[in-house]
Scaffold this motif. Structure first.
Motif, PDB file in Angstrom:
ATOM      1  N   HIS A 201     -21.768 -14.105  16.764  1.00  0.00           N
ATOM      2  CA  HIS A 201     -22.423 -14.944  17.783  1.00  0.00           C
ATOM      3  C   HIS A 201     -23.277 -14.069  18.725  1.00  0.00           C
ATOM      4  O   HIS A 201     -24.360 -14.468  19.130  1.00  0.00           O
ATOM      5  CB  HIS A 201     -21.388 -15.736  18.593  1.00  0.00           C
ATOM      6  CG  HIS A 201     -21.004 -17.041  17.950  1.00  0.00           C
ATOM      7  ND1 HIS A 201     -21.929 -18.029  17.679  1.00  0.00           N
ATOM      8  CD2 HIS A 201     -19.804 -17.530  17.545  1.00  0.00           C
ATOM      9  CE1 HIS A 201     -21.317 -19.067  17.126  1.00  0.00           C
ATOM     10  NE2 HIS A 201     -20.020 -18.796  17.019  1.00  0.00           N
TER      11      HIS A 201
ATOM     12  N   SER B 124     -17.744 -21.279  22.600  1.00  0.00           N
ATOM     13  CA  SER B 124     -17.868 -22.142  21.420  1.00  0.00           C
ATOM     14  C   SER B 124     -16.716 -23.131  21.360  1.00  0.00           C
ATOM     15  O   SER B 124     -15.975 -23.304  22.331  1.00  0.00           O
ATOM     16  CB  SER B 124     -17.915 -21.268  20.164  1.00  0.00           C
ATOM     17  OG  SER B 124     -16.632 -20.769  19.892  1.00  0.00           O
TER      18      SER B 124
ATOM     19  N   HIS C 158     -16.410 -12.890  13.765  1.00  0.00           N
ATOM     20  CA  HIS C 158     -17.193 -14.086  14.095  1.00  0.00           C
ATOM     21  C   HIS C 158     -17.801 -14.024  15.512  1.00  0.00           C
ATOM     22  O   HIS C 158     -18.934 -14.465  15.729  1.00  0.00           O
ATOM     23  CB  HIS C 158     -16.294 -15.322  13.948  1.00  0.00           C
ATOM     24  CG  HIS C 158     -17.021 -16.613  14.116  1.00  0.00           C
ATOM     25  ND1 HIS C 158     -17.863 -17.126  13.149  1.00  0.00           N
ATOM     26  CD2 HIS C 158     -17.054 -17.492  15.136  1.00  0.00           C
ATOM     27  CE1 HIS C 158     -18.368 -18.265  13.574  1.00  0.00           C
ATOM     28  NE2 HIS C 158     -17.899 -18.523  14.789  1.00  0.00           N
TER      29      HIS C 158
ATOM     30  N   ASP D 202     -22.635 -22.270  14.517  1.00  0.00           N
ATOM     31  CA  ASP D 202     -22.302 -21.362  13.422  1.00  0.00           C
ATOM     32  C   ASP D 202     -23.395 -21.328  12.354  1.00  0.00           C
ATOM     33  O   ASP D 202     -23.879 -22.368  11.912  1.00  0.00           O
ATOM     34  CB  ASP D 202     -20.965 -21.794  12.781  1.00  0.00           C
ATOM     35  CG  ASP D 202     -19.805 -21.485  13.693  1.00  0.00           C
ATOM     36  OD1 ASP D 202     -20.001 -20.757  14.691  1.00  0.00           O
ATOM     37  OD2 ASP D 202     -18.690 -21.967  13.409  1.00  0.00           O
TER      38      ASP D 202
HETATM   39 ZN    ZN Z   1     -18.669 -20.015  16.078  1.00  0.00          ZN
END
Ligand code: ZN
Ligand code: KG4
Length: 346
Positions: free
Chosen positions: A115, A136, A111, A305
């Protein structure tokens, strides 16, 4: 190469089709925020159930919006960690089934690296190596992006993420989850020269690129409670929001610039949901000019996201040879330095 990206690590059910890691043909995001707001934060079980309900619909919508036939999709990239484990497993199971049915490769994506890859979807985009602060709701990391598929962690938060600080303090001020954007807007209403509330700026002499936000969170919450308890004092919420913006911007910007200095990089970047913060963007612009660094900021729609960034990260990982087996597992916590396709055997 057309890649279908799938993202279900937290409270967004997202799917996107991206060509050659750069061109977004479609990007669908179903946000569960309204569902979780009533509880003041994400409820993992509710998130998993909603992902299950929505993932096929969202993926179909992304394929349709990309004007692409299922047979034209070359690979599926899916977030396999870190995140809420039930939520991750929903997207991963869907992606495995789709990859098996279409007989195409499955690419497991980290993840945080997704980003970073959000930066490759805009023009101009940074070319590795560069320093990237990923900020985040769940993460705050300072990375040396060595190549399109390799990162090194230089520093990180020792406790809460910056977004968590924003969300929790916004909640104390009466804003619904996630309150980061509301706090950003509130701070803009304060006069620039308004006196700031004193807040701690912790630093670690033995780890100058690490940071911490939990003491800051406690200090803000105590300020709110103590001021409200005093009859003769009123809380200037806009000034408090501005004080929080100053503190967070200082912490993130100082580490990013220091990382560039220590690791001899001329380029810096920001990514993650908190990269949408107007104060942080402004302070990084000022710092990059002052230190003669080149700065890249993702467009606002690619900060939070989404699955386009997952497809982009998957493309670059796949160029580096990454393919998952159908036994691929999901991981709730995971360093972005690991080889995603070989983590099952850890
Ligand atoms: Zn995220
Ligand atoms: O990247 P993201 O969508 O999810 C995670 O991977 O955590 O980030 C969500 C975070 C939330 O904490 C939200 O409050 C924060 O990003 N956020 C902001 C702003 N917009 C979103 N924080 C500060 N200022 C904003 N404008």
């Amino acid at each position: 190469m057309k890649i279908l990206g799938i993202e279900t690590s937290c409270d967004e059910t997202a799917a996107a089709v991206v060509e050659n890691g750069r061109t977004v043909l479609s990007s669908e995001v179903y946000s569960q925020i309204a569902l979780h707001a009533q509880y003041g934060g994400v409820v993992p079980e509710i998130a998993s159930r909603k992902h299950m309900e929505k993932i096929s619909l969202v993926a179909d919508a992304a394929i349709k919006a990309a004007h692409t036939a299922k047979g034209e999709i070359d690979a599926i990239a899916v977030t396999a960690g870190p995140g809420l484990i039930g939520a991750l497993l929903t997207g991963l199971s869907f992606a495995k089934a789709a990859a098996y049915a279409l007989d195409i490769p499955l690419i497991p994506v980290h993840h945080i690296k997704a980003h970073v890859a959000a930066l490759y979807l805009s023009t101009p985009s940074p070319e590795p190596p560069f320093i990237c602060a990923v900020v985040s709701g769940g993460h705050t990391l300072f990375l040396d992006v060595l190549s399109y598929d390799t990162v090194r962690v230089l520093g990180s938060t020792k406790d809460d993420a910056a977004g968590e600080l924003f969300d929790k303090t916004a909640r104390v001020l009466g804003y619904p989850y996630p309150g980061g954007k509301a706090l950003d807007e509130l701070a803009k209403t304060a006069a620039k020269d308004t006196p700031r509330y004193p807040l701690p700026l912790p630093k670690f002499d033995d780890a100058p690129l690490d940071c911490s936000f939990s003491g800051l969170k406690t200090a803000v919450i105590n300020t709110v409670h103590n001021t409200r308890a005093k009859k003769d004092e009123s809380l200037d919420t806009a000034a408090l929001a501005l004080s929080i913006m100053d503190a967070v911007s200082y912490i993130i910007v100082s580490r990013t610039v220091l990382a560039a200095k220590l690791h001899n990089r001329r380029t810096i970047a920001l990514s993650g949901g908190v990269a949408a913060n107007s104060f942080l963007r402004q302070e990084l612009r000022a710092a990059s000019a002052a230190h003669d660094l080149e700065l890249f900021l993702p467009p606002l729609h690619l900060c939070g996201d989404n699955a386009a960034m997952v497809a982009a990260a998957g493309y670059f990982d796949h160029l580096g040879g990454s393919v998952a087996h159908l036994s691929q597992n999901a991981f709730s916590s995971l360093s972005p330095e690991v080889d995603m396709a070989h983590i099952n055997s850890r």
